[in-house]
Design a protein around this motif. Sequence first.
Motif, mmCIF file in Angstrom:
data_model
loop_
_atom_site.group_PDB
_atom_site.id
_atom_site.type_symbol
_atom_site.label_atom_id
_atom_site.label_comp_id
_atom_site.label_asym_id
_atom_site.label_seq_id
_atom_site.Cartn_x
_atom_site.Cartn_y
_atom_site.Cartn_z
ATOM 1 N N ILE A 1 0.831 -1.194 0.000
ATOM 2 C CA ILE A 1 0.000 0.000 0.000
ATOM 3 C C ILE A 1 0.868 1.249 0.000
ATOM 4 C CG2 ILE A 1 -1.783 1.278 1.255
ATOM 5 C CD1 ILE A 1 -2.662 -1.497 -0.039
ATOM 6 N N THR A 2 1.877 1.288 0.844
ATOM 7 C CA THR A 2 2.721 2.485 0.894
ATOM 8 C C THR A 2 3.532 2.644 -0.395
ATOM 9 O OG1 THR A 2 4.531 1.311 2.034
ATOM 10 C CG2 THR A 2 2.871 2.419 3.402
ATOM 11 N N ARG A 3 3.909 1.531 -0.994
ATOM 12 C CA ARG A 3 4.706 1.602 -2.231
ATOM 13 C C ARG A 3 3.953 2.301 -3.360
ATOM 14 N NH1 ARG A 3 6.982 -3.542 -5.730
ATOM 15 N NH2 ARG A 3 7.803 -2.297 -7.453
ATOM 16 N N TRP A 4 2.634 2.080 -3.464
ATOM 17 C CA TRP A 4 1.873 2.604 -4.595
ATOM 18 C C TRP A 4 0.994 3.802 -4.238
ATOM 19 C CZ3 TRP A 4 3.953 1.152 -8.828
ATOM 20 C CH2 TRP A 4 4.602 -0.085 -8.893
ATOM 21 N N SER A 5 0.995 4.222 -2.992
ATOM 22 C CA SER A 5 0.117 5.325 -2.597
ATOM 23 C C SER A 5 0.503 6.658 -3.229
ATOM 24 C CB SER A 5 0.054 5.444 -1.077
ATOM 25 O OG SER A 5 1.325 5.715 -0.542
ATOM 26 N N HIS A 6 1.729 6.794 -3.692
ATOM 27 C CA HIS A 6 2.144 8.048 -4.339
ATOM 28 C C HIS A 6 1.398 8.294 -5.658
ATOM 29 C CE1 HIS A 6 4.577 5.242 -6.707
ATOM 30 N NE2 HIS A 6 4.656 6.209 -7.608
ATOM 31 N N LEU A 7 0.738 7.276 -6.188
ATOM 32 C CA LEU A 7 0.013 7.437 -7.451
ATOM 33 C C LEU A 7 -1.303 8.207 -7.289
ATOM 34 C CD1 LEU A 7 0.496 3.864 -8.962
ATOM 35 C CD2 LEU A 7 1.743 5.968 -9.532
ATOM 36 N N LEU A 8 -1.732 8.414 -6.063
ATOM 37 C CA LEU A 8 -3.008 9.097 -5.830
ATOM 38 C C LEU A 8 -2.851 10.605 -5.900
ATOM 39 C CD1 LEU A 8 -4.355 7.055 -2.803
ATOM 40 C CD2 LEU A 8 -4.911 6.805 -5.204
ATOM 41 N N PRO A 9 -3.831 11.285 -6.510
ATOM 42 C CA PRO A 9 -3.818 12.745 -6.427
ATOM 43 C C PRO A 9 -4.007 13.164 -4.972
ATOM 44 C CG PRO A 9 -5.595 11.969 -7.878
ATOM 45 C CD PRO A 9 -4.931 10.765 -7.298
ATOM 46 N N PRO A 10 -3.418 14.274 -4.549
ATOM 47 C CA PRO A 10 -3.457 14.633 -3.133
ATOM 48 C C PRO A 10 -4.852 14.909 -2.586
ATOM 49 C CG PRO A 10 -2.440 16.367 -4.438
ATOM 50 C CD PRO A 10 -2.645 15.204 -5.350
ATOM 51 N N ASP A 11 -5.800 15.227 -3.423
ATOM 52 C CA ASP A 11 -7.124 15.602 -2.915
ATOM 53 C C ASP A 11 -8.168 14.488 -3.017
ATOM 54 O OD1 ASP A 11 -7.178 15.595 -5.657
ATOM 55 O OD2 ASP A 11 -8.379 17.411 -5.842
ATOM 56 N N CYS A 12 -7.764 13.286 -3.397
ATOM 57 C CA CYS A 12 -8.772 12.243 -3.574
ATOM 58 C C CYS A 12 -9.168 11.602 -2.254
ATOM 59 C CB CYS A 12 -8.304 11.195 -4.574
ATOM 60 S SG CYS A 12 -7.177 9.970 -3.917
ATOM 61 N N TRP B 1 -2.439 6.069 7.534
ATOM 62 C CA TRP B 1 -1.400 6.344 6.547
ATOM 63 C C TRP B 1 -1.874 7.389 5.538
ATOM 64 C CZ3 TRP B 1 3.552 5.784 5.123
ATOM 65 C CH2 TRP B 1 3.873 5.936 3.770
ATOM 66 N N PHE B 2 -3.072 7.176 4.977
ATOM 67 C CA PHE B 2 -3.567 8.102 3.957
ATOM 68 C C PHE B 2 -3.993 9.443 4.550
ATOM 69 C CE2 PHE B 2 -3.959 4.107 1.566
ATOM 70 C CZ PHE B 2 -3.283 4.486 0.410
ATOM 71 N N ALA B 3 -4.564 9.438 5.742
ATOM 72 C CA ALA B 3 -4.946 10.701 6.392
ATOM 73 C C ALA B 3 -3.713 11.560 6.651
ATOM 74 C CB ALA B 3 -5.694 10.417 7.686
ATOM 75 N N ALA B 4 -2.605 10.934 7.044
ATOM 76 C CA ALA B 4 -1.366 11.679 7.296
ATOM 77 C C ALA B 4 -0.813 12.310 6.019
ATOM 78 C CB ALA B 4 -0.318 10.757 7.917
ATOM 79 N N ARG B 5 -1.261 11.834 4.869
ATOM 80 C CA ARG B 5 -0.836 12.381 3.580
ATOM 81 C C ARG B 5 -1.877 13.323 2.989
ATOM 82 N NH1 ARG B 5 1.657 8.921 5.579
ATOM 83 N NH2 ARG B 5 3.805 8.447 5.134
ATOM 84 N N GLY B 6 -2.841 13.721 3.806
ATOM 85 C CA GLY B 6 -3.799 14.736 3.399
ATOM 86 C C GLY B 6 -5.051 14.237 2.717
ATOM 87 N N HIS B 7 -5.258 12.934 2.666
ATOM 88 C CA HIS B 7 -6.451 12.397 2.020
ATOM 89 C C HIS B 7 -7.624 12.357 2.996
ATOM 90 C CE1 HIS B 7 -4.351 11.116 -1.601
ATOM 91 N NE2 HIS B 7 -3.382 10.681 -0.819
ATOM 92 N N ALA B 8 -8.809 12.618 2.488
ATOM 93 C CA ALA B 8 -10.024 12.331 3.248
ATOM 94 C C ALA B 8 -10.193 10.817 3.214
ATOM 95 C CB ALA B 8 -11.221 13.016 2.605
ATOM 96 N N GLN C 1 -18.411 6.649 -5.079
ATOM 97 C CA GLN C 1 -17.111 6.414 -5.707
ATOM 98 C C GLN C 1 -15.996 7.166 -4.991
ATOM 99 O OE1 GLN C 1 -17.877 7.253 -9.916
ATOM 100 N NE2 GLN C 1 -18.129 5.045 -10.219
ATOM 101 N N PHE C 2 -14.805 6.569 -5.062
ATOM 102 C CA PHE C 2 -13.628 7.082 -4.362
ATOM 103 C C PHE C 2 -12.439 7.114 -5.312
ATOM 104 C CE2 PHE C 2 -16.463 5.290 -1.274
ATOM 105 C CZ PHE C 2 -16.419 6.193 -0.217
ATOM 106 N N GLY C 3 -11.482 7.978 -4.998
ATOM 107 C CA GLY C 3 -10.254 8.050 -5.782
ATOM 108 C C GLY C 3 -9.363 6.846 -5.592
ATOM 109 N N ALA C 4 -9.558 6.140 -4.475
ATOM 110 C CA ALA C 4 -8.819 4.895 -4.229
ATOM 111 C C ALA C 4 -9.669 3.980 -3.363
ATOM 112 C CB ALA C 4 -7.487 5.170 -3.544
#
Length: 196
Positions: free
Chosen positions: A21-32, A47-54, A94-97
């Motif tokens: 999950i951490t390896r590929w999480s950089h592929l997400l747009p920051p606001d998704c 993990w995703f909340a710490a990177r600014g994702h809802a 629907q979700f960005g990830a």
Amino acid sequence: MPVPNTDTAQAHALSAPSAWITRWSHLLPPDCEVLDVACGSGRHLQWFAARGHAVWGVDKDVASARAHVPGAQLVGADIENGPWPLNTPNGPRQFGAVVVTNYLWRPLLPILLQSLAPGGLLLYETFAAGNETVGRPARPDFLLQPGELLQVCAGLQVVAYENGYLPNPERFVQRVAAFAPALPLGSGAAIPRHTL
């Protein structure tokens, strides 16, 4: 119905997010927005909340996730015996990830794909055939067969796929990172470009 592995659930309360999950999480747009299905204690939500994702999480019991990720939108639901809890009048929200780890309920797979927004990323990792030789789960109902995730993702753009043995902890897994089409298939949509 899957047999809960309480040892695994307790370990997740203290464990780091999956390396896949951490390896590929950089592929997400920051606001998704990110949906974690069978979110457990919330290690991936955190993990995703710490990177600014809802972040959104669905699980039968969300108390542990609520304690670890206070800002998450959490839905307690029995997703194996009840309706999908994130339905809208137009189908699944629907979700960005969509993120799934250590969980397999095959009847839910089509809903997970429908829960991907156009261009959304599916990150899926769970136990695979062969795991019965090293531990639990061991029942074929809860083990992906060779190539099964690739078949599930036939309409997606697969970025990465692995199927095999991991030594620490000892287990057999299958995992995929795959994008939904940016627009509905057959609409002339361009394949999205993502930096690996």
